[in-house]
Scaffold this active site. Structure first.
Site, PDB file in Angstrom:
ATOM      1  N   GLU A   1      -0.709  11.578  -0.705  1.00 27.40           N
ATOM      2  CA  GLU A   1      -1.839  12.486  -0.942  1.00 27.40           C
ATOM      3  C   GLU A   1      -1.389  13.952  -0.966  1.00 27.40           C
ATOM      4  O   GLU A   1      -1.997  14.815  -0.336  1.00 27.40           O
ATOM      5  CB  GLU A   1      -2.931  12.270   0.114  1.00 27.40           C
ATOM      6  CG  GLU A   1      -3.502  10.857   0.105  1.00 27.40           C
ATOM      7  CD  GLU A   1      -4.724  10.701   1.016  1.00 27.40           C
ATOM      8  OE1 GLU A   1      -4.839  11.468   1.984  1.00 27.40           O
ATOM      9  OE2 GLU A   1      -5.554   9.810   0.747  1.00 27.40           O
TER      10      GLU A   1
ATOM     11  N   GLU B   1      -5.213   2.853  -0.750  1.00 25.59           N
ATOM     12  CA  GLU B   1      -5.786   2.741   0.590  1.00 25.59           C
ATOM     13  C   GLU B   1      -7.289   2.561   0.470  1.00 25.59           C
ATOM     14  O   GLU B   1      -7.953   3.271  -0.285  1.00 25.59           O
ATOM     15  CB  GLU B   1      -5.505   4.000   1.430  1.00 25.59           C
ATOM     16  CG  GLU B   1      -4.047   4.273   1.705  1.00 25.59           C
ATOM     17  CD  GLU B   1      -3.836   5.560   2.506  1.00 25.59           C
ATOM     18  OE1 GLU B   1      -4.823   6.034   3.119  1.00 25.59           O
ATOM     19  OE2 GLU B   1      -2.713   6.078   2.508  1.00 25.59           O
TER      20      GLU B   1
END
Length: 482
Positions: A118, A264
């Site tokens: 991220e 995720e």
């Protein structure tokens, strides 16, 4: 008209890449003070019918345990390594040689190299804007040089905040975030050119956490009374809407055939009023039912490639985003299942075998301790700063404890994380060791597993990461009770 037709065809007929494997995967995080031995974790993963594992680094012991396991692996590169890899082809080649080539030759089925985690998250304030793409290119070049680029694909696990639909609720209004759009298009083109996939992390829980007015049922998969109608595509849950916002963002920019991995997805079980066992079971079972039935989304029906987050709780994770961060696991820190859930071929979660625990004793507030003692708030603050008190507070599993029980919980957390050392239960004139389990209701005073060679070498060194904001809150709570 030709452009529109091409867009529609891209959306409806996206290609499935060579090596793109469906089935459920799981994220295996290691930010814990006491680790289950990797071989036991691998067995637990296989016992639960999970087929793929996503790692956040390239830990040698974990990769060695995955050798000849039959599990497909995504190896991670931490954000702090991006600068070095971006500025040196030799560094990238060395990383691939050490962390990919050597393990592939040892029987580890590595399918992806995840560059960063991220890295474009808005809270990073652009820290990795200049290094992410060069690092991606250098890792790809290193894989080509190693002769592994057909087997191991590069990808970047990105947060869903890299795209949005503005003020609209319709996925068809989606596009990449304006401040990073040029970079995103370079990355997407590179992934497309190299037969790779776009990896995105989608968290309906965060939508609920960030917005008190967010409709709760829209976060789950069992129906919503006010679905969104996007030109005939009906959205009854935020996962589908979020996913298809990405589909539209890709298609509008000419990459409607790029495969998507959900890197995720999950639901925490503690640390917030909406983080509990019941909601986590509702969410994860709803998602697994869709996975098993190959339902896909309105824009991309069919199998979804996804990794649940996460395997086990991690008691040393930063709680900067929220106290729930340490409670995403399907299993507790010791590999004990949290709730009923069917994964893969298993009808219920199967826990870890052979886990060894410390002695059945707890550190608690002494019955003779005076709550007016000025050492009380200082001791609680110290304990929580060096342990895990995220199960304390409003709406948590231990939210109904009285003041003495709150203090005992903090002391015991410190005591257990520090391996039940005698010195870990010596809060001045306040603490004592008991062999009577102080657990009450849903609040468990847990006993730590035995430390191993795979556990953290230094717990005390984590003081900064173990959650000072929570300690301040607890001190305020203590004075409120007093």
């Amino acid at each position: 008209m030709g452009l529109f037709r091409g867009l529609v065809l891209a959306l409806l007929g996206f290609n499935v890449l060579v090596g793109f494997v469906f089935g459920i995967g799981v994220n295996w995080g290691t930010q814990d003070t006491h680790a289950i031995p990797p071989a036991s974790v691998v067995k637990m993963i296989k016992d639960n019918g999970i087929q793929k594992v996503k790692l956040f680094d390239a830990d040698y012991n974990i990769l060695n345990a995955l050798s000849k396991s039959g599990l497909q692996v995504m190896v991670g590169i931490p954000n702090e390594m991006l600068s070095g890899l971006a500025n040196s082809v030799a560094a990238a080649e060395n990383w691939v040689s050490k962390n990919i080539s050597s393990h592939v030759s040892n029987g580890v089925d590595i399918r992806y190299a995840a560059v960063g985690n991220e890295p474009l998250l808005s809270t990073f304030n652009g820290s990795f804007l200049t290094t992410l793409f060069p690092a991606l290119k250098n890792i790809q070049s290193a894989l080509i040089k190693a002769g592994l680029s057909n087997q191991v694909k590069v990808t970047i696990p990105l947060n869903a905040d890299v795209y949005d639909s503005g003020t609209s609720t319709k996925p068809s209004d989606g596009d990449f975030r304006a401040d990073t759009k040029d970079l995103m298009l370079n990355i997407v083109q590179f992934l497309s050119d190299n037969g790779a996939a776009f990896t995105v992390n989608i968290y309906p829980f965060i939508s609920l956490y960030n917005d008190p007015s967010f409709p709760v049922d829209y976060a789950f998969f069992d129906g919503y009374s006010s679905p969104i109608d996007d030109d005939g595509k009906i959205y009854q849950n935020v996962f589908d809407a979020n996913h298809d916002t990405l589909v539209w963002a890709l298609a509008k920019n000419g990459y409607g055939n790029l495969s998507i991995i959900v890197g995720e997805i999950g639901w925490p079980t503690d640390g917030d009023r909406n983080a509990n066992l019941q909601l986590a079971q509702r969410f994860n079972q709803g998602f697994m039912t869709r996975i098993k039935n190959n339902l896909g989304t309105p824009m991309r029906p069919g199998p979804v490639d996804a990794y649940l987050f996460s395997l086990v709780d991690e008691d040393a994770k930063s709680i900067q985003p929220g106290n729930f961060e340490r409670h995403w696991g399907l299993f507790y820190f010791d590999g004990t299942p949290k709730y009923q859930l069917s994964l893969g071929t298993a009808n219920a979660l199967v826990g870890a075998n052979g886990v060894k625990y410390l002695a059945k004793k707890w550190c608690v507030l002494s019955p003779s301790a005076n709550l007016d003692d000025p050492e009380v708030p200082l001791s609680v603050s110290y304990a929580c700063a060096n342990a895990d008190c995220t199960s304390l507070g409003y709406g948590t599993s231990c939210g109904n404890l009285d003041i003495r029980e709150n203090i005992s919980y903090a002391f015991n957390s410190y005591y257990q994380i520090h391996d039940q050392l005698d010195t870990a239960c010596r809060f001045p004139n306040l603490s004592t060791v008991t062999t009577s389990d102080p657990s009450t209701g849903d609040c468990k005073f847990r006993i730590m597993i035995e430390p191993s060679e795979y556990s953290s070498s230094s717990v005390n060194g984590r003081t900064g990461a173990l959650g000072k904001p929570l300690c301040l809150i607890l001190v305020v709570l203590l004075y409120a009770f007093l």
